[in-house]
Design an enzyme around this catalytic site. Structure first.
Site, short mmCIF file in Angstrom:
data_model
loop_
_atom_site.label_atom_id
_atom_site.label_comp_id
_atom_site.label_asym_id
_atom_site.label_seq_id
_atom_site.Cartn_x
_atom_site.Cartn_y
_atom_site.Cartn_z
N VAL A 1 0.83 -1.06 0.00
CA VAL A 1 0.24 0.14 -0.04
C VAL A 1 0.87 1.14 0.06
O VAL A 1 1.72 1.49 0.65
CB VAL A 1 -0.87 0.06 1.20
CG1 VAL A 1 -1.73 1.17 1.17
CG2 VAL A 1 -1.74 -1.26 1.30
N GLU A 2 0.70 2.15 -0.79
CA GLU A 2 1.50 3.30 -1.24
C GLU A 2 1.98 3.84 0.03
O GLU A 2 3.16 4.23 -0.14
CB GLU A 2 0.98 4.38 -2.40
CG GLU A 2 1.90 5.24 -2.63
CD GLU A 2 1.50 6.47 -3.55
OE1 GLU A 2 0.35 5.86 -4.32
OE2 GLU A 2 1.95 7.28 -3.74
#
Lengths: 318, 290, 318, 290
Positions: D54-55
Site C-alpha cells: 500500500v502506497e
C-alpha cells in the site's frame, strides 16, 4: 487484424515461502565462483563467512563490495578468495591494523587484491541507488579529494539545477548479499534491532540475499510490530538460524563484542602463518557454526549475552 | 570546577583538548577511540546538551560502558535514535552536523588528510584503511577537528593521496569543488594545537603542549610553519576530566595499553565491565544523567 | 606572517531544548506570508492546518509542496491561502472528488491556483534529495509521460553510466513542514507508528518543522526503543500536543478514520458557500483544537479510539 | 469450489475479473477502492500467498476490517512491514512489484492513461487528482491492470494529458523512454476485458461482459478496435467471491452506494465495524488466516 497476447515477465520479488536452511546449504546454493558479493559491518555475518571459507575450494574467487568492513572481509581475503574489493573502509576498528588486507594489497599474499576506493557514504549510496532501481546516485562527498581521480567510476558533473559540482556513484547490484540480523520469520521477514548501518539497502540491492539471524520467530510476531521489519520477505532467499552468529563481534541487544577474542585474533593475523593457523583451528577445523561456538565455549558466549542484557534488552513499547 | 592536574598522558591531553572544541548543544559526528573519549569528557563536563552521532546509525546514546566500534551495540544504549547509516550520514551531508572528529596518516598545510596509502596508490608502500567516513565528514560537517600523532614525518608538503579534503589548494577551493562543510577548525596533535588562517587557509601553530619544544615542532613540519603571535601553552586537563576518562575506560583501551592487556584475556575483559559499572553509575548520577 | 582565525559557522541542527508550544504559538512563530509550506498525507496535520486557517488574515499566502494530500491542502485552498501547489496528487481519496481543488484550478475560486505536477514518487524524491543535502534525485518514473513536458523542473537526461533516460527532480526545501505524528518527547524526538509515508523525509528537508503529536512522552521512553524514532530532535522546532490531532482522518494505533464526518464534509465542500459555512462552524468558530474536539464530541473521538484499539495496539516487543 | 452466481453488480464483476489477474505468491501494489476488493478476493480464494503493498508504507496487511485510504491505519493491521513510502515505491521502481492496479479518466489504444486534466492543461475543463502513484506504477510495475468505467467518451484517440504510460506510441517506445516495467497486461472496464497485441502493442477486446453488446463497445471506443478471434464472455463471479466482498464491505462503500449511506451518519459507520467483525473473523478462520 492480427493479435499476439503479451507474455508476462517475472518480477524480482522472492515468494513468501519457507526459506530456512543451513549455512552450508545457503552458501552452496547461492555463492558461486566469480560471485560479486556484498557485505556490511552491522552486524558481522561471521557464521556465513566462516562457511564460505570452509567451501573455498569450490568457490575459488569472489569480488567483494562493502561500505565498511572489519574482520569478515579479511577472513575471505586471507583465505585467498578475494580478487577485488570495492570499499569505503577495510581495517580492524578497535582491533587495530589489518595486516591481512595490507599483505594482500602490498605483497599479493595470498593473492593480488585489486582495490576500488570510495568514501563510506559514496559506497553506501551505490546501494541506495540499486535499492531504488536507479543507475546512480549523486553525493556531495568525494569532491575535491583524489578519490575520483583514482576511481573512474565516480563521475564529477555540474548538477543541472544549480550548476554546482556533484560526484555521481554508479549503482552496485551484488549477486549475493550475506547479512546477519536480529530475527526473522520463516518466510524471510527480517528485523534488525539497534544500529544496522547499510544492511537495509544492501538487502534491497542484491540479486540473492542470505540472512543469518539470532532467532527465528513466528510471522505472527512480525505482524505485531511491523514498524520493526527492516528487510521484508520479498528481498530474501535464505534464512539461516545462527545464534551468536556475529561472534567475535556484537549483535545489538543479544551479546557484546568479544574484544579479548578479536584482539587475540588480530595479533595472530599479523603473519600469514598465524592467520592460516587461526582459520585452521576456528573455521576449517570446525564443521559448522555450532562446532565453532562449542570451541569458543557456549559458557563464554552466554556471559557475553548476559553482559549485553545487563545494559539493554528490547521490550515493551508502552 | 576541579583543579588542573599534571597527572595525565599525552593521549589524555589530546582528548581533553578536543573536548574543549565541542560546545554545549552541538551535534557531533564521533568515531570511537580518542574522539569518543573527547566527546565523553565534553558531555560529562561543559557540554551536557551536546549529542553525538555514530556512523553506523545511532544518535544521542547515553551508555554506561565503553563502545568498541562505530557499529557497536553500546552506541545504541539509551540512544535517541538507532537505525540506518543513511540517517546520520544523510543528516551530515545536509548540514546538520556541527562538528566532526577525523584523522589521517598524513596532513598538509591546508589540512588535507591521507588515510588511504603511503607511497604510490597502485604499488603502495603501506596500504591503509581507506576513507571510511573521514572523507564524508571532511566534506560536509560544519567544521572538523583533526586529531593525529605527529611523528616527524607526517606533516608533509603534499599528501601521497588526498583522502579527506581540508582547504584543498587554498582560499575558495572548497567552494569551487562544491563542498558543503566549512573545513577544518583545529588540528590537535601530540605536539600542539593548530588552526587555519582565514585569509590564506594555511595552518598555523596556536598552542604548544607542555614540555614540547617549538624547535621540535618546526622540525616535524615539512613546510615553513606560521606561528601565532599569541602562541600559548595548551591548557592542562582538569582532575575531573581525567577522572571521567579513567572511569569510562579504566584499562585505557583507547588512550593507553588496554588493548595489549585484554588480547586473549576474556576474564580481564569481563572484569573491565564489572569493575566499571558502579563507578559509571555513580558518575552519571552525580551529573544528573540517570 | 599574518593570521586571521576562521569564524565558525553554525550548522542546521536544532538544539535539544524544550520545544513544546501551542498550535497558535507554533503557527505564529514559523508560518509567515509567502511561506513555502510542506505537508504530507500520513498522518493529516489537521490541528495545525485548522490553526493556519484561523490565522489566515495574517498569513495571507502560502505556496504548498506535497506528495499526496487529502483534505488538508484543500482546507487551505478553500480558505484562500494558497497561490501555488507542487504535487503528486490532491483529491479526496475515499471521500471522493475534491471540488475545492477543482474550483480553484478551473475557476480561480476563491483565488487562482497554479499547479506543478509530479508523480507521487517524483514528488517524494524531491524531499529524498533535500533530506540528504543533494540538489536533485534521479527517478525512473515520469519518463515517456507528459508530466515533464508540462513541468520544466523535471529534466530528462541520459544517465552517464548506461546512457539510458532518467528523469531528474530538483530538491525541495520547504520553509516550514507541518506534520502529525504518534508521540514525541519535549526536546522533539518524534516517533511515527504504522505507515507514515514521506513524513520522515519531509521533516529532514524543511528549514523549520512543526510536529503535532497524540502524546508527549519522556525522553527515557524514547531511549527505551530508539529504533522507533523516525524524526530525531535536531530536525524539529516545535512540538504541539494535539490529541486526536488528525481527525477526521486516522492516526495509526490511536483512532480510526471518521468516514461519516469526512464524507459529510466533502458533501458540503461541493459549493463555495458550503465550504465557507463548514470552516466557519468547525474552524473559525472554534478557538483552538480542544474546542474543535468538543464540537465534534470527545465521546465520538473516544469511540473512534476504541474502534482502532479493538484491532491493533502497540505493545510488547518480545 | 463454489458455484457461479448471477447475483452480482457490475463493480463486483470488475473486481472479481481483476482478482483473477493476480497469481498466487505475487507481490502487488494496490490502491483502495475496487483494486482493494480485487486483491481481497484473490487473497481469500485462489492466491493465499499473494501480498499487497500500500502506497503510504505497508506490505502484507491482514486486516479484519475495511481500509479507508492508502494511508489508513487499517493497512498497518497485522502487516509484515509498516513505515515509509520510500520502501514500497523504491521496491517497485527496482522491479519487485509483480502487478499493480491503476486507473484514469481517459485511455488510448496503447493503454496510456490520463488522470490529470480534461481539456487544456493550462485552462482545464476538469482538473483531476493528478498522477498520484499511477504514473510510478505504470512506469515500473512488472505489469499493470487498468480498471476504469467505460462511459462512451473516455476510450479516446489521444488522451488530453498523458499521465501514466501504457505502450506510449507503440512497439519499443517504453524501452526507448527508459521505462522499467512491462506495461499494461489487461484493461477491465464496465463493458469488457481488453489486452494488448504483442507485436503492435494495440489494445484488443478479449472478453465481453454478460449482457453487453459488441456494437455498444465499438461505439464506446474512438479508434477501430481489434477483436480477439477467440472472443468469449467474461467469467462470472462465484458465490464465494461475492460473499468475500460483501463480508469485508457489507455496505458496499467501494462497490456501491455505501458512501451515500454513511455520509454524516456516525452510528451507521460504527455499526458497520461492529456488524462486520464477527463475519470477518469467521471468514478468516475458515481460510486458516487467523
Amino acid at each position: 487484424m492480427q493479435y499476439q497476447p503479451m507474455p508476462i515477465k517475472k518480477g524480482r520479488a522472492k515468494p513468501p515461502a519457507y526459506k530456512i536452511m543451513t549455512a552450508k546449504e545457503a552458501i552452496e546454493k547461492y555463492i558461486h565462483e566469480n560471485c560479486y558479493l556484498g557485505m556490511t559491518v552491522s552486524a558481522a555475518p561471521a557464521a556465513l563467512i566462516w562457511e564460505m571459507v570452509r567451501q573455498r575450494d569450490r568457490i575459488k574467487t569472489v569480488d567483494l563490495v562493502i561500505t565498511s568492513q572489519i574482520g569478515m572481509s579479511s577472513a575471505l581475503i586471507g583465505a585467498g578468495l578475494v580478487r577485488k574489493i570495492e570499499m569505503g573502509y577495510n581495517w580492524g576498528g578497535i582491533e587495530g591494523e589489518d595486516k591481512v588486507f595490507r599483505r594482500a594489497v602490498e605483497k599479493g599474499i595470498p593473492r593480488p587484491l585489486e582495490v576500488e576506493d570510495y568514501s563510506n557514504f559514496g559506497a553506501a549510496m551505490r546501494w541506495a541507488a540499486a535499492s531504488m532501481g536507479l543507475p546512480f546516485m549523486p553525493t556531495k562527498s568525494q569532491l575535491g579529494s583524489e578519490i575520483p581521480e583514482y576511481n573512474p567510476k565516480i563521475k564529477v558533473i555540474n548538477d543541472p539545477y544549480n550548476n554546482e559540482p556533484v560526484a555521481l556513484v554508479p549503482a552496485s547490484y551484488p549477486d549475493v548479499a550475506v547479512i546477519h540480523a536480529s530475527r526473522a520469520d520463516e518466510i524471510g521477514n527480517v528485523q534488525c534491532f539497534g544500529l544496522y548501518g547499510n544492511t537495509d539497502t544492501l538487502a534491497r540491492s542484491a540479486k540473492h540475499v542470505i540472512v543469518s539471524v539470532e532467532e527465528i520467530i513466528t510471522s505472527a510476531e512480525i505482524r505485531r510490530m511491523p514498524n520493526l521489519t527492516t528487510i521484508p520477505y520479498y528481498y530474501v532467499d535464505a534464512i539461516v538460524h545462527a545464534p551468536f552468529g556475529a561472534h567475535w563481534r556484537e549483535s545489538n541487544y543479544y551479546y557484546h563484542h568479544d574484544l579479548a577474542f578479536g584482539l587475540d585474533g588480530y595479533r595472530q593475523f599479523a603473519t600469514k602463518e598465524g592467520f592460516d593457523a587461526w582459520i585452521e583451528k576456528y573455521i576449517l577445523g570446525t564443521k559448522d557454526w555450532d562446532e565453532y561456538c562449542k570451541l569458543v565455549g557456549y559458557d563464554r558466549l552466554y556471559r557475553l549475552m548476559q553482559s549485553e542484557h545487563k545494559y539493554q534488552q528490547f521490550g515493551e513499547v508502552r | 570546577m576541579s583543579n588542573y592536574t599534571r597527572d595525565y598522558s599525552m593521549p589524555e591531553l589530546m582528548a581533553v583538548t578536543a573536548a574543549r572544541e565541542i560546545k554545549d548543544g552541538e551535534l557531533a559526528f564521533i568515531g570511537v577511540g580518542m574522539p569518543l573519549m573527547a566527546a565523553t569528557v565534553a558531555k560529562f563536563s561543559h557540554a551536557p546538551n551536546f549529542n553525538m552521532m555514530v556512523e553506523y546509525g545511532a544518535m544521542g546514546p547515553a551508555p554506561l560502558r565503553l563502545p568498541m566500534c562505530v557499529d557497536c551495540a553500546v552506541n545504541n544504549e539509551r540512544a535517541y535514535f538507532a537505525g540506518s547509516q543513511r540517517e546520520v550520514m544523510g543528516a551530515q551531508q545536509a548540514g546538520f552536523v556541527d562538528v566532526a572528529c577525523i584523522s589521517g596518516a598524513q596532513i598538509d598545510k591546508y589540512g588535507n588528510l591521507n588515510s588511504t596509502v603511503i607511497g604510490d596508490y597502485h604499488a603502495p608502500k603501506v596500504r591503509l584503511a581507506g576513507s571510511g567516513g573521514a572523507n564524508d565528514l571532511a566534506s560536509s560537517a560544519g567544521r572538523t577537528i583533526i586529531m593525529l600523532r605527529q611523528d616527524g614525518r607526517n606533516f608533509v608538503n603534499k599528501v601521497d593521496y588526498l583522502t579527506s579534503p581540508g582547504y584543498l589548494s587554498g582560499p575558495g577551493a572548497r567552494q569551487k569543488a562544491g563542498l558543503v562543510g566549512n573545513g577544518p577548525a583545529a588540528v590537535i596533535t601530540t605536539m600542539g594545537v593548530y588552526r587555519f588562517d582565514a585569509e590564506t587557509c594555511e595552518m598555523y601553530l596556536e598552542k604548544i603542549h607542555p614540555g614540547i619544544d617549538l624547535k621540535d615542532i618546526k622540525k616535524a613540519v615539512q613546510w615553513d610553519l606560521a606561528i601565532s603571535p599569541h602562541l600559548t601553552e595548551t591548557e592542562l586537563p582538569t582532575e575531573e576530566q581525567i577522572m571521567i576518562m579513567r572511569t569510562l575506560d579504566p584499562l585505557a583501551v583507547y588512550l593507553g595499553t588496554g588493548r595489549q592487556t585484554l588480547a586473549g584475556d576474556f576474564e580481564a575483559f569481563m572484569a573491565m565491565f564489572e569493575n566499571s559499572y558502579h563507578p559509571m553509575v555513580k558518575l552519571m548520577r552525580s551529573k544528573g544523567m540517570i
